[in-house]
Design an enzyme around this catalytic site. Structure first.
Site, PDB file in Angstrom:
ATOM      1  N   ASP A  66       0.810  -1.215   0.000  1.00 28.94           N
ATOM      2  CA  ASP A  66       0.000   0.000   0.000  1.00 28.94           C
ATOM      3  C   ASP A  66       0.848   1.271   0.000  1.00 28.94           C
ATOM      4  OD1 ASP A  66       0.882  -0.637   2.575  1.00 28.94           O
ATOM      5  OD2 ASP A  66      -1.114  -1.048   3.333  1.00 28.94           O
ATOM      6  N   ASN A 135      -7.891  -2.804  13.932  1.00 34.99           N
ATOM      7  CA  ASN A 135      -9.270  -3.108  13.517  1.00 34.99           C
ATOM      8  C   ASN A 135      -9.335  -4.334  12.604  1.00 34.99           C
ATOM      9  OD1 ASN A 135      -8.145  -2.158  11.177  1.00 34.99           O
ATOM     10  ND2 ASN A 135      -9.616  -0.521  10.829  1.00 34.99           N
ATOM     11  N   HIS A 137      -7.506  -4.839   9.829  1.00 35.86           N
ATOM     12  CA  HIS A 137      -7.197  -4.643   8.405  1.00 35.86           C
ATOM     13  C   HIS A 137      -5.908  -5.374   8.013  1.00 35.86           C
ATOM     14  CE1 HIS A 137      -4.813  -0.609   9.130  1.00 35.86           C
ATOM     15  NE2 HIS A 137      -3.964  -1.618   9.073  1.00 35.86           N
ATOM     16  N   GLU A 142      -9.834  -2.110   4.924  1.00 38.12           N
ATOM     17  CA  GLU A 142     -10.517  -1.859   6.186  1.00 38.12           C
ATOM     18  C   GLU A 142     -11.726  -2.805   6.318  1.00 38.12           C
ATOM     19  OE1 GLU A 142      -8.831  -0.185   8.124  1.00 38.12           O
ATOM     20  OE2 GLU A 142      -8.441   1.887   7.538  1.00 38.12           O
TER      21      GLU A 142
HETATM   22  C1  F6R Z   1       1.430  -1.686   6.060  1.00 36.77           C
HETATM   23  C2  F6R Z   1       0.105  -2.307   6.105  1.00 36.77           C
HETATM   24  C3  F6R Z   1      -0.692  -2.363   7.368  1.00 36.77           C
HETATM   25  C4  F6R Z   1       0.158  -2.654   8.612  1.00 36.77           C
HETATM   26  C5  F6R Z   1      -0.713  -2.684   9.857  1.00 36.77           C
HETATM   27  C6  F6R Z   1       0.109  -2.887  11.112  1.00 36.77           C
HETATM   28  O1  F6R Z   1       1.988  -1.762   4.775  1.00 36.77           O
HETATM   29  O2  F6R Z   1      -0.366  -2.747   5.107  1.00 36.77           O
HETATM   30  O3  F6R Z   1      -1.706  -3.329   7.242  1.00 36.77           O
HETATM   31  O4  F6R Z   1       0.797  -3.890   8.447  1.00 36.77           O
HETATM   32  O5  F6R Z   1      -1.420  -1.485   9.968  1.00 36.77           O
HETATM   33  O6  F6R Z   1       0.937  -1.792  11.319  1.00 36.77           O
HETATM   34  P1  F6R Z   1       2.002  -1.782  12.507  1.00 36.77           P
HETATM   35  O7  F6R Z   1       2.991  -2.846  12.207  1.00 36.77           O
HETATM   36  O8  F6R Z   1       2.608  -0.404  12.461  1.00 36.77           O
HETATM   37  O9  F6R Z   1       1.231  -2.066  13.747  1.00 36.77           O
END
Ligand code: F6R
Length: 253
Positions: A66, A135, A137, A142
């Protein structure tokens, strides 16, 4: 399958080793990469492993999950910048084989179509690395995102913007939209590693464990996948039922 380790370090070592094994057995592998706090120790271990045992990375291709809309690659909070800092600047990857969604694209619909198509043209992802949002995702898919989704523009949930606010000087600077690989694209990866660490993720891990396959919890899509491993540290696994932690399916190291 759950794999539970005592420490974040052990999680990072295991995950990095899985990536190294993939590159070793298939130097032309297509890797799906993630950003975020969870991946920082993983990329540090990967770099360390490659320093100790150099490998030819010239045929490797990477696709990140992303990117924020409106942040140029030079913006310190863009995911391109993150990847350069934590991994790409330290490895000799062929630049033309490194891909992130283009958050500055004028024609976003076209950029999204092209991104999923580029992955398919290479035969799909050999290994997809994932983290999870509080959440549920995966990528920036989401809750309530269709499991049939391809790369698309997403409006970030309030929860995600709050969670990611820690990387920005001011909460108001957190972008409202991003481009993310879709859940269908992720599910087509041959191998998936969902890495989750820290006590603050224990609730979502427990929800994921008890959930059926449900679009309200995007990570539950992985329950349909034949080769998905959920890699946890003991903190993230803290609210799992004891029998799961000691179940022969889970390997406690
Ligand atoms: C990042 C992504 C997100 C993160 C997730 C966890 O490229 O796609 O899904 O993996 O938000 O983020 P952290 O590791 O910062 O808790």
């Amino acid at each position: 399958m759950y794999k539970i380790f005592k420490t974040v370090d052990e999680v990072a070592q295991y995950t990095a080793q899985r990536l190294l094994d993939k590159i070793q057995t298939k130097p032309e592998a297509v890797l799906g990469l993630a950003t975020g706090g969870t991946m920082e120790p993983v990329y540090a271990q990967l770099e360390k492993g490659l320093r100790q045992h150099p490998m030819d990375l010239s045929r490797l291709t990477t696709f990140n999950l992303d990117e924020y809309i409106g942040l140029a690659p030079s913006h310190p909070q863009s995911y391109r910048y993150y990847m350069d800092q934590h991994l790409f600047d330290k490895l000799s990857l062929a630049q033309e084989r490194v891909h992130l969604p283009d958050g500055m694209a004028e024609d976003r619909a076209d950029a999204c179509r092209a991104y999923s198509a580029a992955i398919q043209a290479l035969g799909g992802l050999d290994l997809q690395l994932l983290g999870i949002g509080s959440n549920g995702h995966i990528g920036f898919n989401e809750p309530q995102t269709s499991f049939a989704s391809r790369t698309h523009v997403v409006e970030l949930s309030e929860q995600t913007r709050i969670d990611n606010g820690r990387f920005f000087a001011d909460q108001r600077e957190v972008p409202t939209h991003a481009i993310t690989l879709g859940i269908q694209d992720i599910l087509e990866a041959k191998d998936i590693l969902l890495v989750i660490t820290g006590r603050h993720k224990a609730d979502i891990v427990a929800q994921l464990y008890h959930s059926g396959v449900d679009e309200a919890l995007p990570a539950s899509a992985l329950k349909q996948h034949h080769n998905a491993t959920i890699v946890l540290d003991s903190e993230a696994a803290a609210l799992l039922p004891r029998q799961e932690v000691f179940n022969p399916k889970a390997s406690v190291v």
